[in-house]
Design an enzyme around this catalytic site. Sequence first.
Site, short mmCIF file in Angstrom:
data_model
loop_
_atom_site.label_atom_id
_atom_site.label_comp_id
_atom_site.label_asym_id
_atom_site.label_seq_id
_atom_site.Cartn_x
_atom_site.Cartn_y
_atom_site.Cartn_z
N LYS A 4 -0.32 4.59 4.69
CA LYS A 4 -1.02 3.76 5.26
C LYS A 4 -0.63 3.43 6.77
O LYS A 4 0.66 3.72 7.03
CB LYS A 4 -1.13 2.61 4.65
CG LYS A 4 -2.28 1.33 5.44
CD LYS A 4 -2.52 0.41 4.38
CE LYS A 4 -3.59 -0.76 4.98
NZ LYS A 4 -4.83 -0.01 5.55
N HIS A 47 0.77 -1.27 -0.20
CA HIS A 47 0.06 0.27 0.07
C HIS A 47 0.97 1.21 0.10
O HIS A 47 2.06 1.27 0.33
CB HIS A 47 -1.02 0.04 1.19
CG HIS A 47 -2.19 -0.87 1.18
ND1 HIS A 47 -2.21 -2.22 1.48
CD2 HIS A 47 -3.25 -0.60 0.65
CE1 HIS A 47 -3.13 -2.84 1.07
NE2 HIS A 47 -4.08 -1.67 0.90
#
Length: 271
Positions: free
Chosen positions: A162, A158
């Site tokens: 995040k 990600h």
Amino acid sequence: MAKDMKLGVVGAAGRMGRMLVRQIAEAQGCVLAGATERAGSEALGGDAGALAGIGDAGVTIIDNAAEMIAGVDGVIDFTAPAASAEHAELAAQADAVFVVGTTGLEESHAQVLERAARHVAIVQAPNMSVGVTLLSALVEQVAALLDPAWDIEIVEMHHRHKVDAPSGTALALGKAAAAGRAVGLGDVARMAREGQTGARPAGEIGFATLRGGDVVGDHTVIFAAEGERIELTHKASSRRIFAAGAVRAALWAGGQRPGLYTMRNVLGFDD
Ligand code: NAD
């Protein structure tokens, strides 16, 4: 010709809310009929379509959720846990189907959803993407078919912003793999490895986390045995996929009996 389903978006100024307004405008079989935001939001009084960048939709964003929900056939909610619980109760009172993508719901919120689902069809999923739902069903089936000599590893990547790891979706994929093997993920998960780890125990489900750039979300489930390997991968490049799944879920729920459903139900899996 069947009438278009009237959909309302709560939290219409949010990242997902605006995406949902765009998705409803493009989808067949539904029309945007209402939009809300929280009291005090700067978006109140504005047009939901204009805010979403698609021009006036003729739908003013209001803060009275009860009034909005009373005028629609279905509600899509990507807001916040307490707000979603309130909206579920209002949807049950108004006989409107309810699709909720909000994550981080606590037990008390989940109980409200269960009660509301006695009156209307509710679809709830932490990941509304059709692709991830399919991946998780495939992972469960493959894990059930392969003998335990096959090692299972889950890799996710990600964007750099995040804050949690592994991702909720990676954990859900781990749960699906564990369910296929009829074990609990908590008993077999290895969340990370470093240093003198020793040899890999049989039956373990391992996780590896990568972070960087603007990656929306990549997940790969690897089944590895002596001499061969199967890799199942999903790559998200736009948050639009969550909105598309949610609108599909609302249209599907319009024809269902009251109950609490998942995206697997929407796609026609038994669960
Ligand atoms: P966001 O903060 O951009 O949007 C949330 C919006 O809800 C905000 O505009 C906020 O003002 C509004 N809101 C809060 N309380 C409200 C209320 N009582 N009435 C009306 N509006 C209210 O957040 P986001 O990125 O759009 O994500 C929202 C939620 O959806 C999060 O829980 C996120 O984790 C979840 N999410 C789920 C999926 C999925 O596939 N299930 C995908 C993406 C995001």
